[in-house]
Design an enzyme around this catalytic site. Structure first.
Site, PDB file in Angstrom:
ATOM      1  N   PRO A  87      53.827   5.495  30.949  1.00 43.10           N
ATOM      2  CA  PRO A  87      53.282   4.512  30.039  1.00 43.10           C
ATOM      3  C   PRO A  87      51.737   4.429  30.206  1.00 43.10           C
ATOM      4  O   PRO A  87      51.183   4.513  30.945  1.00 43.10           O
ATOM      5  CB  PRO A  87      54.020   2.981  30.604  1.00 43.10           C
ATOM      6  CG  PRO A  87      54.709   3.444  31.494  1.00 43.10           C
ATOM      7  CD  PRO A  87      54.789   4.948  31.796  1.00 43.10           C
ATOM      8  N   GLU A  88      51.072   4.304  28.987  1.00 46.73           N
ATOM      9  CA  GLU A  88      49.781   4.342  28.888  1.00 46.73           C
ATOM     10  C   GLU A  88      49.440   2.821  28.133  1.00 46.73           C
ATOM     11  O   GLU A  88      50.287   2.131  28.110  1.00 46.73           O
ATOM     12  CB  GLU A  88      48.996   5.471  27.977  1.00 46.73           C
ATOM     13  CG  GLU A  88      49.562   6.718  28.414  1.00 46.73           C
ATOM     14  CD  GLU A  88      48.749   7.933  27.829  1.00 46.73           C
ATOM     15  OE1 GLU A  88      47.806   7.757  26.978  1.00 46.73           O
ATOM     16  OE2 GLU A  88      49.434   9.050  27.584  1.00 46.73           O
ATOM     17  N   HIS A 146      69.287   2.173  38.057  1.00 45.39           N
ATOM     18  CA  HIS A 146      67.950   2.220  38.818  1.00 45.39           C
ATOM     19  C   HIS A 146      67.433   1.059  38.744  1.00 45.39           C
ATOM     20  O   HIS A 146      66.101   0.874  38.777  1.00 45.39           O
ATOM     21  CB  HIS A 146      67.134   3.405  38.282  1.00 45.39           C
ATOM     22  CG  HIS A 146      67.950   4.469  38.187  1.00 45.39           C
ATOM     23  ND1 HIS A 146      68.124   5.382  39.432  1.00 45.39           N
ATOM     24  CD2 HIS A 146      68.282   5.197  37.248  1.00 45.39           C
ATOM     25  CE1 HIS A 146      68.756   6.568  38.827  1.00 45.39           C
ATOM     26  NE2 HIS A 146      68.937   6.487  37.590  1.00 45.39           N
ATOM     27  N   ARG A 181      61.982   7.090  38.957  1.00 42.51           N
ATOM     28  CA  ARG A 181      61.370   7.687  40.060  1.00 42.51           C
ATOM     29  C   ARG A 181      60.810   7.013  41.198  1.00 42.51           C
ATOM     30  O   ARG A 181      60.209   7.676  42.009  1.00 42.51           O
ATOM     31  CB  ARG A 181      60.373   8.781  39.159  1.00 42.51           C
ATOM     32  CG  ARG A 181      61.009   9.888  38.486  1.00 42.51           C
ATOM     33  CD  ARG A 181      60.246  11.016  37.911  1.00 42.51           C
ATOM     34  NE  ARG A 181      59.824  11.597  39.023  1.00 42.51           N
ATOM     35  CZ  ARG A 181      58.608  12.576  38.715  1.00 42.51           C
ATOM     36  NH1 ARG A 181      58.488  12.662  37.366  1.00 42.51           N
ATOM     37  NH2 ARG A 181      58.125  13.273  39.722  1.00 42.51           N
ATOM     38  N   ARG A 188      28.689  13.435  34.515  1.00 44.70           N
ATOM     39  CA  ARG A 188      29.986  14.393  34.910  1.00 44.70           C
ATOM     40  C   ARG A 188      29.965  15.717  34.038  1.00 44.70           C
ATOM     41  O   ARG A 188      29.847  15.747  32.897  1.00 44.70           O
ATOM     42  CB  ARG A 188      31.377  13.638  34.609  1.00 44.70           C
ATOM     43  CG  ARG A 188      31.411  12.066  35.016  1.00 44.70           C
ATOM     44  CD  ARG A 188      31.733  12.058  36.391  1.00 44.70           C
ATOM     45  NE  ARG A 188      33.058  12.361  36.545  1.00 44.70           N
ATOM     46  CZ  ARG A 188      34.333  11.495  36.684  1.00 44.70           C
ATOM     47  NH1 ARG A 188      34.059  10.286  36.404  1.00 44.70           N
ATOM     48  NH2 ARG A 188      35.401  12.037  36.783  1.00 44.70           N
TER      49      ARG A 188
END
Ligand SMILES: [Zn+2]
Length: 273
Positions: free
Chosen positions: A2-3, A88, A107, A149
């Protein structure tokens, strides 16, 4: 994973169900969730407290409690909330109106951390930059970050200290919108290109929020409804498909170990100039 748009969708669904409610019973089922803190101690800290507000910073959910404590939830790869029993399950919270809130995580990389509310921003400072849809994320600020950068542009955009909440999907979508190669060194952008990128990041994230995030393998909103952002992808996962702007086949490469999709014509490397 998820973002920002997916986490914001989750926040928007949690808020009306949780705000004002007491966390009557908190059962944490997985010690990894609260590590290095003891899961029973964390559950005890939360139990009996009332939720004042459900907020978000970058990819973190921030539950502000009336006692002044805050619960910081990071979903990482596969964390998520729901109202129905799920496989889960890693934690279950019962509210004073009888609602059962389930936290599931296949996970098990997700984390729950209880902090004093006043410590939330200091804790996050240094981990994540300003909110990309907020007033502190300006083109000038972005320009200053990029100028220092030498890494490829896409890799720098994935740094949460540069753009909080941006991940692989929305970075590719933003770079396509800005017509910038993901492979360019970050420091080489001129002011016009930075301004385009700044607008593109916001536009890509806003589109994701409007579509309630993208539903890929592991993400679902708490009510189980799918997001529809995946129907709007211009480049992400679209290898071999025509670019929606110029018709050139979308190409795939890797940047910083992440699959990266772009249009070779709209997003050329500047060496050709
Ligand atoms: Zn194109």
């Amino acid at each position: 994973m998820p973002e920002l748009p997916e986490v914001e969708t989750i926040r928007a669904q949690l808020a009306p169900r949780l705000e004002g409610r007491v966390l009557e019973r908190v059962e944490i089922l997985d010690p990894r969730l609260t590590r290095p803190h003891d899961l029973f101690e964390v559950a005890e800290e939360l139990e009996g407290d009332r939720v004042a507000a459900v907020g978000r910073r970058g990819k973190y959910l921030v539950l502000r409690l009336e006692s002044g404590l805050a619960l910081l939830v990071h979903l990482r790869m596969t964390g998520g909330f729901g109202w129905e029993p799920a496989s889960h399950e890693r934690a279950v919270v019962e509210l004073d109106d009888g609602t059962r809130v389930v936290y599931r995580d296949v996970r098990r990389f997700g984390t729950w951390l209880v902090l004093d509310g006043v410590d939330v921003e200091p804790y996050l400072t240094g981990k994540i930059g300003p909110e990309p849809l907020g007033p502190r994320f300006t083109a000038g600020w972005l320009a200053a970050q990029l100028a220092r950068r030498r890494a490829p542009l896409k890799a720098v955009l994935l740094d949460q200290r540069v753009v909080a909440g941006l991940g692989n999907i929305y970075a590719d979508e933003a770079l396509w919108r800005a017509r910038l190669s993901p492979l360019r060194p970050a420091y080489g952008l001129d002011a016009d290109e930075v301004a385009r990128l700044h607008r593109a990041i916001r536009a890509a994230l806003r589109m994701g929020i409007a579509r309630q995030g993208s539903t890929l393998s592991d993400y679902a909103a708490p009510d189980g409804s799918p997001g529809s952002m995946q129907d709007e992808f211009r480049v992400y996962g679209q290898e071999g498909e025509p670019c929606p702007r110029c018709g050139t086949q979308i190409a795939k490469t890797r940047v910083g170990g992440r699959g990266t999709w772009y249009c070779p014509r709209c997003q050329p490397l500047p060496a050709a100039r």
